[in-house]
Design a protein around this motif. Structure first.
Motif, PDB file in Angstrom:
ATOM      1  N   MET A   1      49.651  41.470  38.074  1.00 39.04           N
ATOM      2  CA  MET A   1      49.047  41.429  39.415  1.00 39.04           C
ATOM      3  C   MET A   1      50.136  41.220  40.465  1.00 39.04           C
ATOM      4  O   MET A   1      50.996  40.347  40.293  1.00 39.04           O
ATOM      5  N   PRO A   2      50.125  42.016  41.571  1.00 37.88           N
ATOM      6  CA  PRO A   2      51.119  41.815  42.618  1.00 37.88           C
ATOM      7  C   PRO A   2      50.903  40.481  43.327  1.00 37.88           C
ATOM      8  O   PRO A   2      49.787  39.939  43.344  1.00 37.88           O
ATOM      9  N   VAL A   3      51.976  39.953  43.906  1.00 37.43           N
ATOM     10  CA  VAL A   3      51.853  38.693  44.641  1.00 37.43           C
ATOM     11  C   VAL A   3      50.896  38.855  45.819  1.00 37.43           C
ATOM     12  O   VAL A   3      50.077  37.980  46.106  1.00 37.43           O
ATOM     13  N   TYR A   4      50.990  40.014  46.511  1.00 36.49           N
ATOM     14  CA  TYR A   4      50.141  40.280  47.664  1.00 36.49           C
ATOM     15  C   TYR A   4      49.324  41.541  47.415  1.00 36.49           C
ATOM     16  O   TYR A   4      49.877  42.599  47.132  1.00 36.49           O
ATOM     17  N   ASP A   5      48.032  41.423  47.555  1.00 38.78           N
ATOM     18  CA  ASP A   5      47.116  42.539  47.346  1.00 38.78           C
ATOM     19  C   ASP A   5      47.021  43.347  48.638  1.00 38.78           C
ATOM     20  O   ASP A   5      46.535  42.852  49.658  1.00 38.78           O
ATOM     21  N   ARG A   6      47.490  44.601  48.621  1.00 39.12           N
ATOM     22  CA  ARG A   6      47.507  45.423  49.825  1.00 39.12           C
ATOM     23  C   ARG A   6      46.267  46.315  49.959  1.00 39.12           C
ATOM     24  O   ARG A   6      46.174  47.104  50.890  1.00 39.12           O
ATOM     25  N   SER A   7      45.325  46.188  49.066  1.00 41.24           N
ATOM     26  CA  SER A   7      44.130  47.028  49.135  1.00 41.24           C
ATOM     27  C   SER A   7      43.172  46.513  50.196  1.00 41.24           C
ATOM     28  O   SER A   7      43.312  45.399  50.723  1.00 41.24           O
ATOM     29  N   ALA A   8      42.169  47.331  50.537  1.00 42.97           N
ATOM     30  CA  ALA A   8      41.155  46.906  51.499  1.00 42.97           C
ATOM     31  C   ALA A   8      40.337  45.764  50.908  1.00 42.97           C
ATOM     32  O   ALA A   8      39.888  45.848  49.757  1.00 42.97           O
ATOM     33  N   PRO A   9      40.121  44.696  51.650  1.00 39.26           N
ATOM     34  CA  PRO A   9      39.368  43.560  51.108  1.00 39.26           C
ATOM     35  C   PRO A   9      37.892  43.888  50.932  1.00 39.26           C
ATOM     36  O   PRO A   9      37.274  44.488  51.815  1.00 39.26           O
ATOM     37  N   ASP A  10      37.340  43.518  49.789  1.00 39.05           N
ATOM     38  CA  ASP A  10      35.920  43.767  49.561  1.00 39.05           C
ATOM     39  C   ASP A  10      35.138  42.496  49.258  1.00 39.05           C
ATOM     40  O   ASP A  10      33.904  42.519  49.231  1.00 39.05           O
ATOM     41  N   ALA A  11      35.837  41.377  49.060  1.00 34.25           N
ATOM     42  CA  ALA A  11      35.132  40.119  48.794  1.00 34.25           C
ATOM     43  C   ALA A  11      35.915  38.954  49.385  1.00 34.25           C
ATOM     44  O   ALA A  11      36.357  38.054  48.674  1.00 34.25           O
ATOM     45  N   PRO A  12      36.112  38.958  50.710  1.00 32.58           N
ATOM     46  CA  PRO A  12      36.867  37.864  51.325  1.00 32.58           C
ATOM     47  C   PRO A  12      36.123  36.540  51.217  1.00 32.58           C
ATOM     48  O   PRO A  12      34.894  36.518  51.063  1.00 32.58           O
ATOM     49  N   ARG A  13      36.870  35.451  51.314  1.00 34.55           N
ATOM     50  CA  ARG A  13      36.269  34.118  51.316  1.00 34.55           C
ATOM     51  C   ARG A  13      36.510  33.483  52.681  1.00 34.55           C
ATOM     52  O   ARG A  13      37.651  33.365  53.125  1.00 34.55           O
ATOM     53  N   PHE A  24      40.390  34.076  53.475  1.00 34.56           N
ATOM     54  CA  PHE A  24      41.284  34.735  52.533  1.00 34.56           C
ATOM     55  C   PHE A  24      40.747  36.141  52.301  1.00 34.56           C
ATOM     56  O   PHE A  24      39.667  36.307  51.749  1.00 34.56           O
ATOM     57  N   ALA A  25      41.499  37.132  52.743  1.00 34.12           N
ATOM     58  CA  ALA A  25      41.067  38.512  52.540  1.00 34.12           C
ATOM     59  C   ALA A  25      41.028  38.849  51.057  1.00 34.12           C
ATOM     60  O   ALA A  25      40.168  39.616  50.603  1.00 34.12           O
ATOM     61  N   HIS A  26      41.948  38.270  50.295  1.00 33.16           N
ATOM     62  CA  HIS A  26      42.027  38.494  48.843  1.00 33.16           C
ATOM     63  C   HIS A  26      42.159  37.125  48.168  1.00 33.16           C
ATOM     64  O   HIS A  26      43.264  36.665  47.895  1.00 33.16           O
ATOM     65  N   PRO A  27      41.045  36.462  47.915  1.00 36.89           N
ATOM     66  CA  PRO A  27      41.085  35.075  47.446  1.00 36.89           C
ATOM     67  C   PRO A  27      41.808  34.868  46.124  1.00 36.89           C
ATOM     68  O   PRO A  27      42.277  33.752  45.858  1.00 36.89           O
ATOM     69  N   THR A  28      41.904  35.897  45.293  1.00 30.66           N
ATOM     70  CA  THR A  28      42.504  35.707  43.973  1.00 30.66           C
ATOM     71  C   THR A  28      43.954  36.185  43.893  1.00 30.66           C
ATOM     72  O   THR A  28      44.559  36.068  42.832  1.00 30.66           O
ATOM     73  N   GLU A  29      44.500  36.715  44.970  1.00 33.06           N
ATOM     74  CA  GLU A  29      45.894  37.163  44.903  1.00 33.06           C
ATOM     75  C   GLU A  29      46.811  35.958  44.702  1.00 33.06           C
ATOM     76  O   GLU A  29      46.501  34.834  45.122  1.00 33.06           O
TER      77      GLU A  29
END
Length: 231
Positions: A1-13, A24-29
Motif C-alpha cells: 500500500m502506498p503511503v499516500y492514496d492518490r485516488s478519488a476518496p469514496d469513504a472519507p471520515r 481524512f479523505a483516505h482514513p486507512t492510508e
C-alpha cells in the motif's frame, strides 16, 4: 500500500469538534493525511485540505469559505481546486516558496490568516524543510503540519503525539515553548483534544530517548513518506 492514496476518496471520515471539523479523505492510508475546517466570525477557514465529496456542504453549514491556508511546502494538496470553486485566495506564509510554486490560485503571503486569529511561526530545522506552525490564542488551538503528528508511523510506546523522524535528534522545544494549547491538530493523524499541553511536552521531552525505537519501527515507512511527498 502506498503511503499516500492518490485516488478519488469514496469513504472519507469526518469528525466534528468544538469550532471545526477534522477529516481524512483516505482514513486507512499509511500517511493519515488530515484536513481541517475552523469556524470564524465571517465564514470558515480550511487548513491543508484534501477534497471530499461533501466538503462544500460542510463549508456552507459553517457560513461559507473565508479562505484556505497551506502551511507546509508539501501540503498544496487540493487547495487549488477548492479555492477555484469558492473564488477565494490561498494563504501561504512568505517562506513556503515550494508550496506557492505548486499553486495557481490567487495567493496571500502573510504571517497571519485574515480575521481568523491564527498567527504563523516559521519552522526550518534543516535546509529544504519548511513549514508554518499556526496558533490561535483565543481558543488555544495549535496546528502543526508535519513536525509533530499522531499517525501510527510517528508514535512509539505510549506517545499520544510525536516528533517526525530525525527531528527527534533536536526536538523543537524553543519553538513550542510559548504555547500551552488546549488542543493540537496535526497534518498527519487525529487531533489531541485532552491534556494537549501535557502531550506536547511529553513528545518533546521524550523525543531523543525514543529515537532508536522510532527508527527501528518506522524508519523505512518515514523514508517512503518523504519520497512520496515529493511527487
Amino acid at each position: 500500500m502506498p503511503v499516500y492514496d492518490r485516488s478519488a476518496p469514496d469513504a472519507p471520515r469526518v469528525t466534528e469538534f468544538d469550532g471545526g471539523i477534522e477529516w481524512f479523505a483516505h482514513p486507512t492510508e499509511t500517511g493519515r493525511r488530515a484536513s481541517h475546517l475552523f469556524t470564524g466570525s465571517h465564514g470558515c477557514w480550511l487548513f491543508d485540505p484534501l477534497d471530499i465529496p461533501d466538503l462544500d456542504d460542510h463549508i456552507a453549514a459553517a457560513g461559507g469559505l473565508a479562505g484556505i491556508a497551506v502551511l507546509s511546502n508539501y501540503h498544496a494538496r487540493d487547495a487549488d481546486a477548492i479555492a477555484a470553486r469558492h473564488d477565494v485566495a490561498v494563504a501561504v506564509p512568505p517562506w513556503l516558496d515550494r508550496a506557492a510554486d505548486h499553486l495557481t490560485a490567487p495567493l496571500e503571503r502573510s504571517t497571519t490568516l485574515g480575521d481568523s486569529g491564527f498567527q504563523f511561526t516559521r519552522y526550518n530545522p534543516v535546509p529544504g524543510y519548511e513549514e508554518a506552525i499556526a496558533y490561535r490564542d483565543s481558543d488555544q488551538t495549535l496546528y502543526v503540519p508535519d513536525a509533530l503528528g499522531t499517525a501510527p508511523f510517528y508514535t512509539v510506546a505510549d506517545e499520544r503525539l510525536a516528533c517526525y523522524g530525525l527531528l527527534r535528534v533536536r526536538p523543537p522545544r524553543a519553538l513550542f515553548e510559548p504555547f500551552a494549547p488546549d488542543r493540537i491538530l496535526v497534518g498527519h493523524g487525529t487531533g489531541v483534544f485532552t491534556n494537549a499541553t501535557a502531550a506536547l511536552r511529553d513528545a518533546l521531552d521524550g523525543a531523543r530517548r525514543r529515537l532508536p525505537t522510532a527508527i527501528r519501527r518506522h524508519g523505512l515507512t518515514q523514508l517512503r513518506g518523504v519520497v512520496s511527498a515529493l511527487w
